[in-house]
Design an enzyme around this catalytic site. Structure first.
Site, short mmCIF file in Angstrom:
data_model
loop_
_atom_site.label_atom_id
_atom_site.label_comp_id
_atom_site.label_asym_id
_atom_site.label_seq_id
_atom_site.Cartn_x
_atom_site.Cartn_y
_atom_site.Cartn_z
CE LYS A 195 4.62 11.80 -72.54
NZ LYS A 195 5.44 10.70 -71.99
C1 LIG Z 1 6.25 15.43 -68.02
C2 LIG Z 1 7.25 14.85 -68.96
N1 LIG Z 1 8.21 15.65 -69.44
C3 LIG Z 1 9.13 15.19 -70.32
C4 LIG Z 1 9.13 13.88 -70.74
C5 LIG Z 1 10.18 13.41 -71.68
O1 LIG Z 1 9.63 12.94 -72.86
P1 LIG Z 1 10.48 12.02 -73.85
O2 LIG Z 1 10.30 10.62 -73.42
O3 LIG Z 1 9.88 12.30 -75.21
O4 LIG Z 1 11.90 12.48 -73.76
C6 LIG Z 1 8.15 13.02 -70.26
C7 LIG Z 1 8.14 11.62 -70.71
O5 LIG Z 1 7.40 10.77 -70.34
C8 LIG Z 1 7.19 13.51 -69.35
O6 LIG Z 1 6.23 12.70 -68.85
#
Ligand SMILES: Cc1ncc(COP(=O)(O)O)c(C=O)c1O
Length: 397
Positions: A195
């Site tokens: 990210k």
């Molecule tokens: C659009 C979206 N929402 C939520 C998430 C969840 O993030 P995390 O991996 O920090 O739980 C991601 C992860 O890639 C994502 O791309």
């Protein structure tokens, strides 16, 4: 572009994503290691405060993933089983799986072809005509491209339904001076390794509501009514006393991760500048490739991802073959996303067909994400462009 060094030679493989970590992150992590306190403590608190200040929001709560943050935000809003939450099928599975944790359902609304975000007209139609008990709206700022927030916040107000932003891709980005994640009842950011800033794994919930912030604080650590840090480090007597007031979760962010976050946050603006610079370079260099549909050029974009689309009528290669040809030239790419309604779990549960969400289906079939990250050097971005142009030349009808 910046970073030009004619002495440099590009490495043989350019990965799709690569975190940008420096000696600052290393030094602070070592300080945490030496402090004797690894889990959530003063660094997690400092990270929350710094994040709060950066976005100018009243409350930020650090968690160990955006998935956890979405779950906790919706839980704090009291989303009930057998209700429906309007969201996009064009997203990572985390967005919708958290609804299932709560026994609720995703009510998918197709995306706009230009922004790849929830179409507000579809949201309005679902609110007016679905006949389902709708408990929240959960837009996703896909790739870092902001949703059009005015119609969504209007609908949330008009129907008295809470709005939670999945801002996993959208740090930092603004619409009319207001940051993604700060429009609704809660906004959730991801610090996953790929990210825009990273803590390895991690996330942040921001909210204007003290009540939501308090519930998130309590539920991220077992439903205990006091901070674990207090419990173990305070030198008051009987510091072990605590009460459990709900069946909470184990979603706290460790100080080790928070230390990474503190240093990454300081670099957020320069990281964004570099991602914008790479996006501008791709626009300039690929504008004349008429077999490509480039993303919308807009300042309302964090450029977490640069998603282009291949126009099938203009090419002899499909998307996968195009990606393979780029890989053969040492360029890593990716696909964002295979829509959720095409995934076995959602298909079995709700009986979807691929064409139920035609814009999502079409975008998925033709999209390709190019490398875009602060550590991508000029010579590497040039190689990406050269490879795309070369494959395009061979595959052009
Ligand atoms: C659009 C979206 N929402 C939520 C998430 C969840 O993030 P995390 O991996 O920090 O739980 C991601 C992860 O890639 C994502 O791309």
């Amino acid at each position: 572009m910046m970073n030009r060094n004619t002495e440099e030679t590009a490495p043989s493989f350019i990965p799709f994503a690569r975190p940008s970590l420096g000696p600052e992150e290393r030094d602070l992590v070592i300080r945490v290691l030496e402090s004797g306190w690894l889990t959530s403590g003063r660094y997690a608190e400092e990270f929350e405060k710094a994040f709060q200040e950066y976005l100018g929001v009243p409350f930020a709560r650090a968690v160990n993933s955006a998935t956890a943050g979405l779950h906790l935000s919706l839980e704090a809003l009291g989303i009930q089983p057998d209700t429906w939450v309007i969201t996009s099928p064009y997203t990572f599975t985390a967005t919708a799986e958290v609804l299932r944790y709560l026994g609720a359902h995703p009510l998918f609304v197709d995306i706009e072809p230009q922004t790849l975000n929830l179409d507000p007209r579809g949201v309005e139609e679902a609110l007016e005509r679905s006949g389902k008990p709708i408990s929240a709206i959960l837009p996703v700022h896909l790739a870092g491209r902001m949703c059009s927030m005015e119609p969504l916040t209007d609908l949330s107000r008009r129907f008295g339904i809470p709005l939670v932003e999945d801002a996993a891709h959208a740090f930092p980005v603004y619409q009319r001076g207001k940051a993604a994640g700060t429009f609704g009842n809660a906004g959730v950011f991801s610090f996953y390794a790929t990210k825009t800033i990273t803590t390895g794994e991690g996330g942040m919930v921001v909210t204007p509501s003290e009540k939501i912030a308090e519930r998130v604080s309590m539920m991220r650590l077992h439903g205990i009514d006091r901070k674990a840090w207090d419990r173990y480090t305070s030198n008051r007597r009987q510091a072990w006393e605590y009460d459990v007031v709900a069946a909470g979760y184990k979603y706290n962010l460790s100080d080790l991760c928070a230390a990474l976050g503190l240093e990454q946050l300081k670099k957020a603006d320069s990281f964004l500048r570099r991602r914008k610079e790479i996006a501008a370079f791709y626009f300039e260099q690929l504008a004349d490739q008429d077999y490509l549909l480039l993303p919308e050029k807009t300042p309302e974009h964090a450029w977490h991802l640069f998603i282009l689309q291949l126009l099938p009528d203009a090419l002899t290669l499909d998307r996968n073959a195009f990606a393979d040809a780029l890989l053969a030239r040492g360029i890593g790419t990716s696909v964002h996303y295979k829509p959720l309604h095409m995934m076995t779990y959602y298909r079995n549960l709700y009986g979807y067909k691929p064409e139920d969400f035609p814009v999502s289906l079409r975008t998925y079939q033709h999209c390709l994400s190019l490398p875009i990250y602060p550590g991508l050097r000029d010579v590497e971005a040039e190689r990406v462009v050269e490879a795309v142009r070369a494959v395009g030349r061979q595959a052009r009808r």
